[in-house]
Write a protein that holds these residues in place. Sequence first.
Motif, PDB file in Angstrom:
ATOM      1  N   LYS A   1     -15.987 -23.894 -31.617  1.00  0.00           N
ATOM      2  CA  LYS A   1     -15.763 -24.085 -33.059  1.00  0.00           C
ATOM      3  C   LYS A   1     -16.292 -22.890 -33.856  1.00  0.00           C
ATOM      4  O   LYS A   1     -16.929 -23.042 -34.887  1.00  0.00           O
ATOM      5  CB  LYS A   1     -16.398 -25.385 -33.546  1.00  0.00           C
ATOM      6  N   THR A   2     -16.017 -21.719 -33.340  1.00  0.00           N
ATOM      7  CA  THR A   2     -16.424 -20.470 -33.991  1.00  0.00           C
ATOM      8  C   THR A   2     -15.165 -19.655 -34.231  1.00  0.00           C
ATOM      9  O   THR A   2     -14.477 -19.271 -33.282  1.00  0.00           O
ATOM     10  CB  THR A   2     -17.398 -19.684 -33.096  1.00  0.00           C
ATOM     11  N   TYR A   3     -14.883 -19.399 -35.491  1.00  0.00           N
ATOM     12  CA  TYR A   3     -13.644 -18.720 -35.850  1.00  0.00           C
ATOM     13  C   TYR A   3     -13.940 -17.483 -36.691  1.00  0.00           C
ATOM     14  O   TYR A   3     -14.976 -17.385 -37.344  1.00  0.00           O
ATOM     15  CB  TYR A   3     -12.724 -19.663 -36.629  1.00  0.00           C
ATOM     16  N   HIS A   4     -12.991 -16.587 -36.663  1.00  0.00           N
ATOM     17  CA  HIS A   4     -13.103 -15.344 -37.430  1.00  0.00           C
ATOM     18  C   HIS A   4     -11.875 -15.237 -38.326  1.00  0.00           C
ATOM     19  O   HIS A   4     -10.758 -15.512 -37.887  1.00  0.00           O
ATOM     20  CB  HIS A   4     -13.162 -14.145 -36.471  1.00  0.00           C
ATOM     21  N   GLY A   5     -12.103 -14.845 -39.572  1.00  0.00           N
ATOM     22  CA  GLY A   5     -10.999 -14.714 -40.509  1.00  0.00           C
ATOM     23  C   GLY A   5     -11.145 -13.476 -41.367  1.00  0.00           C
ATOM     24  O   GLY A   5     -12.112 -12.720 -41.248  1.00  0.00           O
ATOM     25  N   VAL A   6     -10.171 -13.293 -42.245  1.00  0.00           N
ATOM     26  CA  VAL A   6     -10.128 -12.103 -43.096  1.00  0.00           C
ATOM     27  C   VAL A   6      -9.830 -12.525 -44.526  1.00  0.00           C
ATOM     28  O   VAL A   6      -9.019 -13.420 -44.769  1.00  0.00           O
ATOM     29  CB  VAL A   6      -9.035 -11.123 -42.604  1.00  0.00           C
ATOM     30  N   VAL A   7     -10.497 -11.864 -45.460  1.00  0.00           N
ATOM     31  CA  VAL A   7     -10.230 -12.037 -46.882  1.00  0.00           C
ATOM     32  C   VAL A   7      -9.561 -10.759 -47.363  1.00  0.00           C
ATOM     33  O   VAL A   7     -10.104  -9.669 -47.182  1.00  0.00           O
ATOM     34  CB  VAL A   7     -11.528 -12.277 -47.690  1.00  0.00           C
ATOM     35  N   TYR A   8      -8.375 -10.889 -47.939  1.00  0.00           N
ATOM     36  CA  TYR A   8      -7.634  -9.735 -48.456  1.00  0.00           C
ATOM     37  C   TYR A   8      -7.624  -9.781 -49.983  1.00  0.00           C
ATOM     38  O   TYR A   8      -7.449 -10.840 -50.568  1.00  0.00           O
ATOM     39  CB  TYR A   8      -6.170  -9.766 -47.987  1.00  0.00           C
ATOM     40  N   SER A   9      -7.800  -8.626 -50.609  1.00  0.00           N
ATOM     41  CA  SER A   9      -7.692  -8.548 -52.057  1.00  0.00           C
ATOM     42  C   SER A   9      -7.550  -7.088 -52.472  1.00  0.00           C
ATOM     43  O   SER A   9      -7.970  -6.181 -51.750  1.00  0.00           O
ATOM     44  CB  SER A   9      -8.930  -9.139 -52.732  1.00  0.00           C
ATOM     45  N   ASP A  10      -6.946  -6.905 -53.668  1.00  0.00           N
ATOM     46  CA  ASP A  10      -6.841  -5.552 -54.194  1.00  0.00           C
ATOM     47  C   ASP A  10      -8.093  -5.158 -54.963  1.00  0.00           C
ATOM     48  O   ASP A  10      -8.293  -4.002 -55.301  1.00  0.00           O
ATOM     49  CB  ASP A  10      -5.591  -5.385 -55.066  1.00  0.00           C
ATOM     50  N   ASN A  11      -8.966  -6.124 -55.237  1.00  0.00           N
ATOM     51  CA  ASN A  11     -10.252  -5.862 -55.895  1.00  0.00           C
ATOM     52  C   ASN A  11     -11.373  -6.014 -54.876  1.00  0.00           C
ATOM     53  O   ASN A  11     -11.263  -6.807 -53.928  1.00  0.00           O
ATOM     54  CB  ASN A  11     -10.504  -6.856 -57.038  1.00  0.00           C
ATOM     55  N   ASP A  12     -12.462  -5.279 -55.082  1.00  0.00           N
ATOM     56  CA  ASP A  12     -13.617  -5.427 -54.203  1.00  0.00           C
ATOM     57  C   ASP A  12     -14.239  -6.807 -54.412  1.00  0.00           C
ATOM     58  O   ASP A  12     -14.336  -7.294 -55.538  1.00  0.00           O
ATOM     59  CB  ASP A  12     -14.660  -4.344 -54.487  1.00  0.00           C
TER      60      ASP A  12
END
Length: 177
Positions: free
Chosen positions: A103-114
Amino acid sequence: MSELVAKRYIKALKSDLDNDSLISLSEIFSELALSFKDENFKNVISNPSISDSDKTNILLDAVKSAKSDKVNNFIKLLGENKRLNVIPSLSVALKKDIAQSTKTYHGVVYSDNDIDASVVKNLGDGLGKKYDSQITLDFVKSDFDGVKVDVEDLGIEINFSKSRINDQIIEHIVKAI
């Protein structure tokens, strides 16, 4: 097809290895899977004029530093069954299986702003509580007009588009008039 074959091999591996060994094996096969992205390497592995034992020996040389008889025997088994081409699928399926069992997952947050690292961490913690998992998120600056969170192995994709929100506000104002 190769995903089904990979799942069968993973099932056999899980019956023979503990979780730590599976994680180590996953790391090794992730590195091997990267080799399959190289066209020259793929040409060698898929070349029918090169013997299966030579192909197997190439892969055994690549994992020699692991000093693991189980890894070596597994690669030999894949070579004997003419299944060396399943290694990339095996790598992906093994990562997913480990993620589900721990139950350990990795994800990504995408944005044009920091986005501040503490906000990204809090977002991962919040999603983790909701899905009863440990979720770590990385921030990637992109051209996405808003914020998008993607945890592929859990099937989570959340996005807030600035243009969509603006359109909804305008639509709401027009309906109110």
